[in-house]
Design a protein around this motif. Structure first.
Motif, PDB file in Angstrom:
ATOM      1  N   GLN A 166      -1.259 -14.620  14.362  1.00 12.76           N
ATOM      2  CA  GLN A 166      -1.867 -14.400  15.673  1.00 12.76           C
ATOM      3  C   GLN A 166      -1.560 -12.988  16.185  1.00 12.76           C
ATOM      4  OE1 GLN A 166      -3.770 -16.995  17.439  1.00 12.76           O
ATOM      5  NE2 GLN A 166      -3.704 -17.582  15.275  1.00 12.76           N
ATOM      6  N   ASP A 167      -2.395 -12.528  17.097  1.00 12.13           N
ATOM      7  CA  ASP A 167      -2.107 -11.270  17.787  1.00 12.13           C
ATOM      8  C   ASP A 167      -1.171 -11.503  18.974  1.00 12.13           C
ATOM      9  OD1 ASP A 167      -3.826  -9.412  16.280  1.00 12.13           O
ATOM     10  OD2 ASP A 167      -5.446 -10.662  17.053  1.00 12.13           O
ATOM     11  N   ILE A 168      -1.403 -12.607  19.700  1.00 13.23           N
ATOM     12  CA  ILE A 168      -0.586 -12.931  20.866  1.00 13.23           C
ATOM     13  C   ILE A 168      -0.343 -14.435  20.894  1.00 13.23           C
ATOM     14  CG2 ILE A 168      -0.381 -12.858  23.382  1.00 13.23           C
ATOM     15  CD1 ILE A 168      -2.457 -10.578  23.363  1.00 13.23           C
ATOM     16  N   VAL A 169       0.909 -14.832  21.025  1.00 11.08           N
ATOM     17  CA  VAL A 169       1.257 -16.231  21.275  1.00 11.08           C
ATOM     18  C   VAL A 169       1.884 -16.325  22.662  1.00 11.08           C
ATOM     19  CG1 VAL A 169       2.787 -18.148  20.655  1.00 11.08           C
ATOM     20  CG2 VAL A 169       1.524 -16.939  18.872  1.00 11.08           C
ATOM     21  N   ILE A 170       1.381 -17.257  23.458  1.00  7.38           N
ATOM     22  CA  ILE A 170       1.887 -17.510  24.807  1.00  7.38           C
ATOM     23  C   ILE A 170       2.620 -18.839  24.786  1.00  7.38           C
ATOM     24  CG2 ILE A 170       1.240 -17.938  27.214  1.00  7.38           C
ATOM     25  CD1 ILE A 170      -1.307 -16.231  26.619  1.00  7.38           C
ATOM     26  N   VAL A 171       3.834 -18.859  25.294  1.00  2.67           N
ATOM     27  CA  VAL A 171       4.621 -20.091  25.341  1.00  2.67           C
ATOM     28  C   VAL A 171       4.498 -20.685  26.742  1.00  2.67           C
ATOM     29  CG1 VAL A 171       6.870 -21.144  24.898  1.00  2.67           C
ATOM     30  CG2 VAL A 171       6.225 -19.028  23.716  1.00  2.67           C
ATOM     31  N   GLY A 172       3.873 -21.850  26.828  1.00  7.73           N
ATOM     32  CA  GLY A 172       3.685 -22.521  28.108  1.00  7.73           C
ATOM     33  C   GLY A 172       2.226 -22.602  28.501  1.00  7.73           C
ATOM     34  N   HIS A 209       2.622 -10.204  19.268  1.00  8.70           N
ATOM     35  CA  HIS A 209       3.226 -10.182  20.599  1.00  8.70           C
ATOM     36  C   HIS A 209       3.510 -11.602  21.057  1.00  8.70           C
ATOM     37  CE1 HIS A 209       1.033  -6.280  20.539  1.00  8.70           C
ATOM     38  NE2 HIS A 209       2.134  -5.863  21.137  1.00  8.70           N
ATOM     39  N   LEU A 210       4.614 -11.773  21.774  1.00  6.92           N
ATOM     40  CA  LEU A 210       5.036 -13.080  22.268  1.00  6.92           C
ATOM     41  C   LEU A 210       5.214 -12.997  23.775  1.00  6.92           C
ATOM     42  CD1 LEU A 210       6.026 -15.990  21.653  1.00  6.92           C
ATOM     43  CD2 LEU A 210       8.314 -15.013  21.280  1.00  6.92           C
TER      44      LEU A 210
END
Length: 370
Positions: A16-22, A220-221
């Motif tokens: 992934q390019d960006i993983v968002i937690v939540g 990015h995280l």
């Protein structure tokens, strides 16, 4: 590590390019703004629960940005500039919601907001606060005395009522659902039941290890974990705070219409389909409410019922239909934490008790950072 099929590796668990937690309001608004900025990037939201588990789906459904006594208290703690910045973010956030969705999509009603006062002292600052708010609301009087509401609504032990015509009520569950549908339609992947246990950042990417022993990689995280941030971000000053709510049985002839605040926002209530939704009373037992346990307790519920029978519906006994609790994220003051943590990690957390209003602006500002 659990082995993946080729099909899983090329879809759900692809780099992934960006993983968002939540997947609460913070995470969903962050995903929406990031996808608008980077439509071709691969973005995934991971959520440990079957639904967002903090406060997003468990709040009182207020579309508000601060009452007079709350603003005065915040100025005393945070100063004028930080308080006005916070109010501005909330005010703009509420506008963003209505720019993206029709009011009917999330049961929005511009009912107006009312603050109940038991003394005169805060009224001495009314003109001053209205003056400060002019550049935000573009109104010469954001808060207007409406003492006739005391008799109209049937309150007891209240000396003054202030009206704020910019506030309203909404359905948090329907707003979450609308947001979810919107980001999925934008090709954002949402993975429920996926709990991040730890992560390893290196020069090429970040490797995420989940509780089911699978891994994800991302460039990015972004942490949008609010009250549940401490285990992943121990260096951030975040304290979980429980907010408890009760909902009465239907009340024939209920006079209330609007969203209501009392005692610096520690009590709040509204009319929900001729039932009173009442929350708060955290200030009556502050230490016990700094917890991640999302269940109701007898002392707080008794305090709420006492306020219900003495102030809102004096002399009436009303059956309670439902009780619940949600977990907010607090800190030394009410400022959210929005910042870049490392080369590849970011956070948008600690939205206090007004995440509904703050999250749209925090998501927009986060997208500008990445």
């Amino acid at each position: 590590m659990q082995q993946l099929s080729i099909w899983e590796a090329e879809t759900f668990y692809a780099p992934q390019d960006i993983v968002i937690v939540g997947a609460g309001f913070s995470g969903l608004w962050a995903a929406l703004h990031l996808k608008q900025k980077y439509p071709s990037k691969k973005i995934t939201i991971i959520e440990r629960g079957a639904t967002p588990a903090g406060a997003s789906g468990r709040n009182a459904g207020f579309a508000c940005f601060g009452s007079l006594t709350e603003i005065l208290s915040d100025i005393e703690i945070m100063g004028v500039d930080k308080t006005l910045q916070l109010i501005s973010w909330r005010f703009e956030g509420l506008k963003i919601i209505r720019q993206h969705f029709n009011d009917i999509d999330f049961d929005y009603h511009n009912t107006g907001g009312y603050e109940l006062l038991t003394h005169d002292s805060s009224l001495e600052k009314l003109s001053y606060i209205n003056g400060l708010l002019y550049n935000i609301t573009n109104a010469t009087e954001t808060f207007v005395p409406k003492n006739e509401c005391i008799e109209n609504f049937g309150f007891e032990s209240i000396s003054h009522v202030l009206e704020n015509r910019f506030e309203g009520a909404l359905h948090p569950g329907k707003l979450l659902t609308a947001l979810m549908h919107k980001v999925i339609a934008m090709d954002v992947q949402v993975m429920f039941g996926t709990e991040l246990k730890n992560f390893d950042e290196n020069k090429d990417n970040i490797i995420l290890n989940t509780s089911d022993k699978r891994t994800l990689s991302t460039q990015h995280l972004v942490f949008c974990t609010n009250a549940f941030s401490k285990s992943l971000l121990p260096e951030i000053a975040v304290v979980p705070a429980r907010g408890q709510v009760l909902l009465t049985e239907p009340i024939p002839g209920l006079k209330l219409n609007g969203v209501f605040h009392y005692n610096e926002g520690f009590y709040y209530f509204r009319n929900l389909n001729d039932r009173i939704l009442l929350g708060g009373a955290r200030n009556t037992s502050i230490e016990t409410e700094y917890t991640l346990d999302a269940f109701t307790t007898l002392p707080i519920q008794q305090a709420l019922e006492d306020f219900l029978s003495k102030v809102i519906l004096p002399g009436q006994r009303v059956a309670i239909q439902q009780r619940w609790a949600g977990i907010m994220a607090m800190g030394p003051d009410k400022s959210p934490v929005l910042k870049q943590l490392t080369d590849r990690t970011f956070c948008s957390i600690r939205l206090g008790g007004m995440g509904v209003a703050l999250a749209p602006m925090m998501g927009k500002m986060l997208a500008e950072m990445i």
